[in-house]
Design an enzyme around this catalytic site. Structure first.
Site, PDB file in Angstrom:
ATOM      1  N   LYS A  52       0.557  -1.144  -0.120  1.00 36.43           N
ATOM      2  CA  LYS A  52      -0.058   0.007   0.003  1.00 36.43           C
ATOM      3  C   LYS A  52       0.989   1.052   0.069  1.00 36.43           C
ATOM      4  CE  LYS A  52      -3.602  -2.340   2.214  1.00 36.43           C
ATOM      5  NZ  LYS A  52      -4.607  -2.780   3.450  1.00 36.43           N
ATOM      6  N   GLN A  96      -4.668  -1.811   9.764  1.00 38.41           N
ATOM      7  CA  GLN A  96      -4.623  -2.932   9.035  1.00 38.41           C
ATOM      8  C   GLN A  96      -5.057  -4.137  10.131  1.00 38.41           C
ATOM      9  OE1 GLN A  96      -3.810  -3.413   5.742  1.00 38.41           O
ATOM     10  NE2 GLN A  96      -3.916  -5.570   5.943  1.00 38.41           N
ATOM     11  N   ASP A 119     -10.947   2.767   4.186  1.00 40.54           N
ATOM     12  CA  ASP A 119     -11.286   1.390   3.911  1.00 40.54           C
ATOM     13  C   ASP A 119     -12.944   1.270   3.800  1.00 40.54           C
ATOM     14  OD1 ASP A 119      -9.185  -0.584   3.749  1.00 40.54           O
ATOM     15  OD2 ASP A 119      -8.909  -0.093   6.243  1.00 40.54           O
TER      16      ASP A 119
HETATM   17  N1  GUN Z   1      -6.898  -6.930   6.308  1.00 39.80           N
HETATM   18  C1  GUN Z   1      -7.238  -7.618   5.301  1.00 39.80           C
HETATM   19  N2  GUN Z   1      -7.807  -6.819   4.251  1.00 39.80           N
HETATM   20  C2  GUN Z   1      -7.864  -5.514   4.548  1.00 39.80           C
HETATM   21  C3  GUN Z   1      -8.340  -4.362   4.158  1.00 39.80           C
HETATM   22  O1  GUN Z   1      -8.866  -4.171   3.172  1.00 39.80           O
HETATM   23  N3  GUN Z   1      -7.992  -3.347   4.954  1.00 39.80           N
HETATM   24  C4  GUN Z   1      -7.579  -3.472   6.169  1.00 39.80           C
HETATM   25  N4  GUN Z   1      -7.240  -2.093   6.905  1.00 39.80           N
HETATM   26  N5  GUN Z   1      -7.075  -4.619   6.483  1.00 39.80           N
HETATM   27  C5  GUN Z   1      -7.129  -5.649   6.012  1.00 39.80           C
END
Ligand code: GUN
Length: 294
Positions: A52, A96, A119
């Site tokens: 990311k 996350q 998100d």
């Molecule tokens: N863990 C697995 N997928 C995601 C996501 O799309 N966002 C976040 N913050 N954590 C995750």
């Protein structure tokens, strides 16, 4: 059979976002700034967050990575979130998941300012999504919608079967596929661990979206001819012959299911790269919406 090439489409989207950033720079506007909070040392989470941050660099965004130890308390994390909410320099941020078990995930997600919740996990944004209001759509479902749209895959009047009811993928996906518009207008069945005789349901499906995390779960005998298959599974299977010590595989027996499919996503290179591109898209939207209201 057409491969839904998430790698290529995500590269196109990143190029489009980079072009938008170049215009913002030319106009002397603020450049989008994404922050990511990572608690602990989970290998997969480290990889995702690293991707990311790198993706931000590629499109010209600013990014900040906040790493906290595995022993972080809920109060400490909530304090960090409060600071990010107040930080005028940050357009959007993510925490996350998964979080260590001493931390209540829902409490944490509720603490994020919905306007910075790129998100789309905050109940306000999830509710807005369910009500067809403009908002942040969770990145993985948003990426799947974008893939279906760019490949012009017909969804109207189709029977879409979603496997898995996670808050991040299955649940939002089931809502989006049933929405008015394109992609949408599907008749949706949401299946989960208590679903009886799942093969009877999947063999009736025109579109299958599987987000289970069980390698090879969807087999050729579970699908009908000309099915569309979206594989959201990303499981790390230990393999000492590989440099990394593992390989990534999806929920679908790709070799055999692909023979019966019209469209199918590969793993890796399907939904995964789309998730990151759509997080960037949400961050761009966060920045634009902020500019319009301040
Ligand atoms: N863990 C697995 N997928 C995601 C996501 O799309 N966002 C976040 N913050 N954590 C995750």
């Amino acid at each position: 059979m057409t491969i839904l090439d998430g790698k290529k489409v995500s590269d196109d989207i990143k190029d489009e976002i980079a072009a938008a950033v170049a215009v913002m720079k030319e106009r002397g506007e603020r450049i989008p700034h994404l922050a990511a909070v990572l608690v602990g040392n989970d290998g997969a989470s480290l990889t995702y967050v690293g991707s990311k941050v790198r993706a931000c660099e590629r499109v010209g965004f600013r990014s900040t990575l906040i790493r906290l130890p595995n022993t972080t308390s809920e109060i400490e994390l909530l304090k960090e979130i409060d600071e990010l909410n107040k930080d005028e320099d940050i357009d959007g941020f993510i925490v996350q998941l998964p979080l260590p078990k001493q931390i209540d995930t829902q409490k944490v997600l509720m603490a994020i300012d919905p306007d910075k919740d790129v998100d789309g996990f905050h109940p306000t944004n999830f509710g807005k999504m369910a009500l067809d209001m403009t908002t942040f759509i969770p990145a993985t479902p948003f990426g799947i919608i974008e893939l279906l749209e760019r490949y012009n895959v017909e969804t109207k009047g189709k029977h879409t079967v979603v496997i898995g009811r996670s808050h991040i993928v299955g649940r939002p996906m089931s809502i989006l596929m049933g929405r008015r518009g394109f992609p949408g207008n599907s008749t949706v069945t949401l299946t989960h661990s208590h679903t009886k005789n799942i093969s009877q349901i999947t063999t009736q499906a025109d579109i299958i979206i599987t987000a289970l995390g069980v390698p090879g779960f969807l087999k050729a005998e579970m699908v009908k001819d000309d099915v569309v298959v979206i594989d959201v599974g990303i499981t790390r299977v230990p393999d000492e012959t590989r440099k990394r010590g593992y390989y990534i595989t999806g929920d679908v027996d790709f070799e055999n299911v692909s023979k019966k499919s019209t469209y199918i996503t590969p793993v890796p290179g399907g939904v995964g790269p789309m998730t990151i591109a759509m997080l960037l898209k949400n961050t761009l939207l966060a920045c634009e919406w902020r500019r319009q209201t301040t």
